[in-house]
Design a protein around this motif. Sequence first.
Motif, PDB file in Angstrom:
ATOM      1  N   TRP A  30      22.801  81.137  11.487  1.00  0.00           N
ATOM      2  CA  TRP A  30      21.826  81.367  10.432  1.00  0.00           C
ATOM      3  C   TRP A  30      20.475  80.729  10.753  1.00  0.00           C
ATOM      4  O   TRP A  30      19.426  81.324  10.459  1.00  0.00           O
ATOM      5  CB  TRP A  30      22.383  80.838   9.103  1.00  0.00           C
ATOM      6  N   PHE A  31      20.494  79.530  11.342  1.00  0.00           N
ATOM      7  CA  PHE A  31      19.230  78.933  11.748  1.00  0.00           C
ATOM      8  C   PHE A  31      18.550  79.772  12.828  1.00  0.00           C
ATOM      9  O   PHE A  31      17.319  79.831  12.914  1.00  0.00           O
ATOM     10  CB  PHE A  31      19.446  77.511  12.263  1.00  0.00           C
ATOM     11  N   SER A  50      16.448  82.380  11.058  1.00  0.00           N
ATOM     12  CA  SER A  50      15.216  81.940  10.379  1.00  0.00           C
ATOM     13  C   SER A  50      14.231  81.237  11.313  1.00  0.00           C
ATOM     14  O   SER A  50      13.022  81.242  11.052  1.00  0.00           O
ATOM     15  CB  SER A  50      15.562  80.999   9.220  1.00  0.00           C
ATOM     16  N   TRP A 108       7.239  82.832   6.206  1.00  0.00           N
ATOM     17  CA  TRP A 108       7.937  81.638   5.739  1.00  0.00           C
ATOM     18  C   TRP A 108       8.767  81.924   4.480  1.00  0.00           C
ATOM     19  O   TRP A 108       9.808  81.313   4.278  1.00  0.00           O
ATOM     20  CB  TRP A 108       6.938  80.519   5.494  1.00  0.00           C
ATOM     21  N   ILE A 125      16.340  83.309   3.939  1.00  0.00           N
ATOM     22  CA  ILE A 125      17.475  83.293   4.873  1.00  0.00           C
ATOM     23  C   ILE A 125      18.172  81.935   4.832  1.00  0.00           C
ATOM     24  O   ILE A 125      19.405  81.851   4.741  1.00  0.00           O
ATOM     25  CB  ILE A 125      17.006  83.628   6.295  1.00  0.00           C
ATOM     26  N   ASP A 126      17.397  80.859   4.890  1.00  0.00           N
ATOM     27  CA  ASP A 126      17.986  79.514   4.900  1.00  0.00           C
ATOM     28  C   ASP A 126      18.790  79.252   3.631  1.00  0.00           C
ATOM     29  O   ASP A 126      19.909  78.722   3.684  1.00  0.00           O
ATOM     30  CB  ASP A 126      16.890  78.456   5.049  1.00  0.00           C
ATOM     31  N   LEU A 172      11.081  83.063  12.518  1.00  0.00           N
ATOM     32  CA  LEU A 172      10.145  83.305  11.416  1.00  0.00           C
ATOM     33  C   LEU A 172       9.336  82.044  11.112  1.00  0.00           C
ATOM     34  O   LEU A 172       8.129  82.116  10.859  1.00  0.00           O
ATOM     35  CB  LEU A 172      10.908  83.761  10.173  1.00  0.00           C
ATOM     36  N   TRP A 173      10.000  80.882  11.127  1.00  0.00           N
ATOM     37  CA  TRP A 173       9.279  79.633  10.910  1.00  0.00           C
ATOM     38  C   TRP A 173       8.252  79.390  12.017  1.00  0.00           C
ATOM     39  O   TRP A 173       7.085  79.071  11.742  1.00  0.00           O
ATOM     40  CB  TRP A 173      10.264  78.458  10.865  1.00  0.00           C
ATOM     41  N   TRP A 216      27.071  80.051   4.933  1.00  0.00           N
ATOM     42  CA  TRP A 216      26.744  80.574   6.260  1.00  0.00           C
ATOM     43  C   TRP A 216      27.772  81.615   6.756  1.00  0.00           C
ATOM     44  O   TRP A 216      28.433  81.422   7.789  1.00  0.00           O
ATOM     45  CB  TRP A 216      26.650  79.427   7.274  1.00  0.00           C
ATOM     46  N   LEU A 245      10.350  84.721   3.896  1.00  0.00           N
ATOM     47  CA  LEU A 245      11.563  85.346   4.414  1.00  0.00           C
ATOM     48  C   LEU A 245      12.476  84.299   5.065  1.00  0.00           C
ATOM     49  O   LEU A 245      13.702  84.330   4.887  1.00  0.00           O
ATOM     50  CB  LEU A 245      11.196  86.427   5.429  1.00  0.00           C
ATOM     51  N   ALA A 246      11.875  83.343   5.779  1.00  0.00           N
ATOM     52  CA  ALA A 246      12.664  82.285   6.416  1.00  0.00           C
ATOM     53  C   ALA A 246      13.379  81.434   5.369  1.00  0.00           C
ATOM     54  O   ALA A 246      14.561  81.084   5.524  1.00  0.00           O
ATOM     55  CB  ALA A 246      11.763  81.406   7.281  1.00  0.00           C
ATOM     56  N   VAL A 247      12.683  81.093   4.289  1.00  0.00           N
ATOM     57  CA  VAL A 247      13.297  80.306   3.214  1.00  0.00           C
ATOM     58  C   VAL A 247      14.436  81.076   2.565  1.00  0.00           C
ATOM     59  O   VAL A 247      15.508  80.513   2.272  1.00  0.00           O
ATOM     60  CB  VAL A 247      12.236  79.903   2.168  1.00  0.00           C
TER      61      VAL A 247
END
Length: 399
Positions: A149-150, A153, A173, A179-180, A156-157, A188, A175-177
């Motif tokens: 999962w990381f 993201s 960011w 996902i996280d 994107l970060w 996960w 979208l990254a948040v």
Amino acid sequence: MRNTPDGLLRSEATRQRATFLELFLDLVFVFALTRISARLIADFTDGQRGVYAGLGQALLLFLALWAIWSVTVWSTSWLDPDAPIVQTVIIMTLVGAMTMAVAVPNGFGARAALFAITLVTLQIGRVVFFYLAGHGRPDPQQSIRILFWFGLSAPLWVVGGLVHDGTARGALWTLAVLIDYTGLFLGWPTPRLGAQRLGVQMIAAEHLAERYQQFLLIALGEAIFVIGLAFSGSGFHTDQTGGFVLALASTVLLWRIYFHVAGGILGTAVDRSRNPARLATEMAFAHMVMIAGIVLTGVGFELFITEPLGHLPAAWLIAILGGPALFLAGRSALEYQVFARVSRSRLAGLLTLGLLVPVAVHLDPLTAGAAAAVVLLGVAGADARRSRRHPPETPTPPF
């Protein structure tokens, strides 16, 4: 909890209280909250970024920091915080979180790359270190899930931190948040491995509950810092003194509302839950909302202490009324998680704050702050009356 042979997982003998190293880590997040508050105060007063853009940016930075703290807390409620490997990871987290906190004031500007690269390095680096230093213990499949999962993201970060367009950075960011936090909430889920939340095997309920309580107190402490800083820099006039007293009283009410029953028995609720890992996860989200509400309320304190009788821009109500409303919303969620119900006083408080908005736009900042404080006083008073009428409640988590 059961005894384990690998020396990393908690055992029955492992102390449940937070270690001094964990409390040391919290000092970094105190600083981080002050930086987020400073950003928001600037957005409400100087208007360079715009209030709404500034709120969105501060929210993304806050969510990134909260995710780091939450995963650390779940890990130390599952693993032995006195194990050298775990202590090393806590120190890594301290250094990384401090770097991110320093970057917060320009986290969407000149230091965006620093913030993003530090975040990604810390999140992935901790998992890799656990796996290598622990020789695959305690759960190699969980390491794969989290890294998967990381890995989604992280690009994107990093790309968001490197681009020069603020709108593109915000979109990447966001979208990254998403996902996280989807990974955090669902455990996960990964192809062929499925999903598994941290701590599903065992969890130190008392430790986890104490860590949530401690972080909420940190947020209240940050609000007190804002109050003191705002008043010490004022002219100590009567109206500003009134704002100072009102802000302190409001902070006490926030403390009282949180710790009234539900906030004080989190450990028992986790112990009694049929699914403690799920309850722990949902409690993290409830506390996230409450802490965001306290930070925003603290910004409101700054506004009505420094400009108590001046013109009230409508956007200021986001902090003065919206902060307490956000806190009550999170506290209502926590009450449901502990007792499978929500008190009518909290719902009435939320409704009243909403109904105050069209009236408050015609008031001065201090009067608007007083109206919010009266609502909080009503909620706290209802709690006190209920305690006198009914015996102490036993947690009944809905799951």
